[in-house]
Design a protein around this motif. Sequence first.
Motif, PDB file in Angstrom:
ATOM      1  N   LEU A 173       0.809  -0.989   0.093  1.00 57.89           N
ATOM      2  CA  LEU A 173      -0.013  -0.296  -0.265  1.00 57.89           C
ATOM      3  C   LEU A 173       0.686   1.040   0.184  1.00 57.89           C
ATOM      4  O   LEU A 173       0.334   2.143  -0.180  1.00 57.89           O
ATOM      5  CB  LEU A 173      -1.058   0.278   1.337  1.00 57.89           C
ATOM      6  N   TYR A 174       1.807   0.485   0.632  1.00 59.22           N
ATOM      7  CA  TYR A 174       3.154   2.175   0.544  1.00 59.22           C
ATOM      8  C   TYR A 174       3.753   3.014  -0.546  1.00 59.22           C
ATOM      9  O   TYR A 174       3.377   3.913  -1.116  1.00 59.22           O
ATOM     10  CB  TYR A 174       3.958   2.270   1.706  1.00 59.22           C
ATOM     11  N   VAL A 217       1.985   1.976  -3.507  1.00 62.28           N
ATOM     12  CA  VAL A 217       0.673   2.695  -4.491  1.00 62.28           C
ATOM     13  C   VAL A 217       0.830   3.865  -4.032  1.00 62.28           C
ATOM     14  O   VAL A 217       0.487   4.485  -4.672  1.00 62.28           O
ATOM     15  CB  VAL A 217      -0.921   1.779  -4.265  1.00 62.28           C
ATOM     16  N   TRP A 218       0.349   4.297  -2.777  1.00 61.08           N
ATOM     17  CA  TRP A 218       0.683   5.448  -1.813  1.00 61.08           C
ATOM     18  C   TRP A 218       1.795   6.125  -2.723  1.00 61.08           C
ATOM     19  O   TRP A 218       1.553   7.642  -3.161  1.00 61.08           O
ATOM     20  CB  TRP A 218       0.644   5.329  -0.792  1.00 61.08           C
TER      21      TRP A 218
END
Lengths: 501, 132
Positions: B56-57, B59-60
């Motif tokens: 997710l990091y 993606v962020w």
Amino acid sequence: MSGGEAHVESSVWMRAVLIGGVFLTIGILAFGAMGVGVANVKHVAYEEAILDYEDAKADYYKAKATYDLAKLDYTNASNAYDEGVTNGVSETDLAVLYEAKNTNQQAYEEAKGNYTTNEAAKEEAHHHEVEAHLSYLTWRTAGITILLMCITYAAFIGLGGFLNSIYPDEASHDDHGYGGDDHEHHGSGSPIVFSLGILLFLMGFPSFQGSLGDMLSGVEANLGDLGLSMLGLTVVTAGIANWWREDLPFIGNHEQIATSDPFAGQHIRKAGIWVFIMSEVMVFATFFSAYLRMRTEWCTGWQVANENPNCLVETSPGVFEYQINMLTASDFLRPNGGMLDGLGGQGDFMTLLPGAINTFALIISSYTIVLALKTAKDKNWVAPTGFMGKLLPTQKIAVRNYLIATFVLGSMFIVLKLVEWSHLVAEGFTIGTQAGSIFYISTGAHGVHVFVGLLIMLYLVFKADTVGYDERNGQGIEYFGLYWHFVDLAWVVIFPAFYLY
Amino acid sequence: MGEHETTGIFESMVEKLPGNYDIYFWNFVILMFFTLFEVAAVFFEKIPGTDIHISLYAVWAILIGVGVIKGYGIAAYFMHLKGDPRIYTRTALFPVLFVLLMLWGIGLSNPGSIAGLPDWCTPDWENFSTQR
């Protein structure tokens, strides 16, 4: 007629009224076909899906009751057999107890299988019901949205044309009150009139909104509360009509040039639009900062997936679990979104699609308006060959058609946006939550900007179709293009922040 | 979006590309590509064709990086800050202080949500606020 203006015939204004009629026809046809025709078919399918779901639920509860009973019988028979073994009953009795246990076990297994099948059937029926509901909402919302947009377009272009047609030809194109010599300026008092109208509208907006709410909910409303805002809207209309009357004959001469720093030598209108855009940046920054502030507090699906320690909750003494306390729009839209109280977490490719299409639509529309300007400014423009040659046969038509393409893409953005909202509301993501509030306000404010841009673009299309744009007056497209690119730029921030993150 | 000056590295590269396409076309292509990239980053859990999980990091970081690239493409080429007189870039930078204040100072300052804002803006707010 002075040297700085085109001659605009009265028949041109009649064309505006005619285009208004065309928009009304398109709106009614689209509403009839999509909002009524297809939507009614989808509604029948939705009602059937509701009945199927009710049947599936009834079968499920029946199967569950049978399963519970069979489970109880099996437990009792099993206990009786165990007691028989413990108490040392006779072999004959034990055989009877064993047989009863086996029979009940078979019945239990059968009921369990039946229960599992019915549970899956219920879930599937529920899924079909939701799909049928969303499909119905898609067509119904799209039909109504297109109708309302076309009514607004028709009113805007029809009213603009009608109000201007009251001026005779000689007055309508002549000088627009700046003296008629070659030193006139393309200045206008209309923005001040327009701003005054907006001021009055916003001053009366709280009462206006309250009265409208009462009227829509069937409560007796005080019509006097509508007054100030209605006056504001009337002044806005007058401002737009006057601006239209002044700008339509403008063919590019005598553009006002700034004479002092910091914009010395630059077009005043261009400097003005840049300052306006920067004020808009501040407006969207406030929305975004409010969103960030709230977002850092919430435990969303994203935070829980990242094992944020702030989201640890003591569910029982000494036992901690990561828990979601807020659903965002992205939890409903993107795959693997968070779930809370049975809501959210159902996102897939199709739920993300409208937002993604809208993103592409805005980028393509940014490019088409660049092409419109480039074509207008091109002194050596040559018509393309083949299929594109049929679409863009002359420079004037090419500019108009690029603007129409931009207009259609922008209109599609609004329709998809409202379809998406209807889906989100139907799935339980309402404006009543903090996440819903900031989502609908931010994306709604952006949508309003798109819609206002579409009305201005409608005027540009009209001017491109009548007076025409070329290298002398193409800056009209350029200045509007700056606003349109800003709207695209705002979406570049809003889309990932609200839809993907 | 006025008359364009071909000055930067990107513009020089565009001139060498095949076909009769201008910088606006290539800017459009790049914007479309990065939008597709950004949606794909959210949509796929793993890099397609591999077992590499997209955190997710990551993606962020992709969302922010792509946002910056797209923002630059739109502002520099479609809004034509590159090529226009510098005064327009300075005008565009004018609200930066305000935006930073809003985003950093308020948006990311105190995770007390909206309810904590009055107390954050005015320390000891409870004693100052009107008691009804």
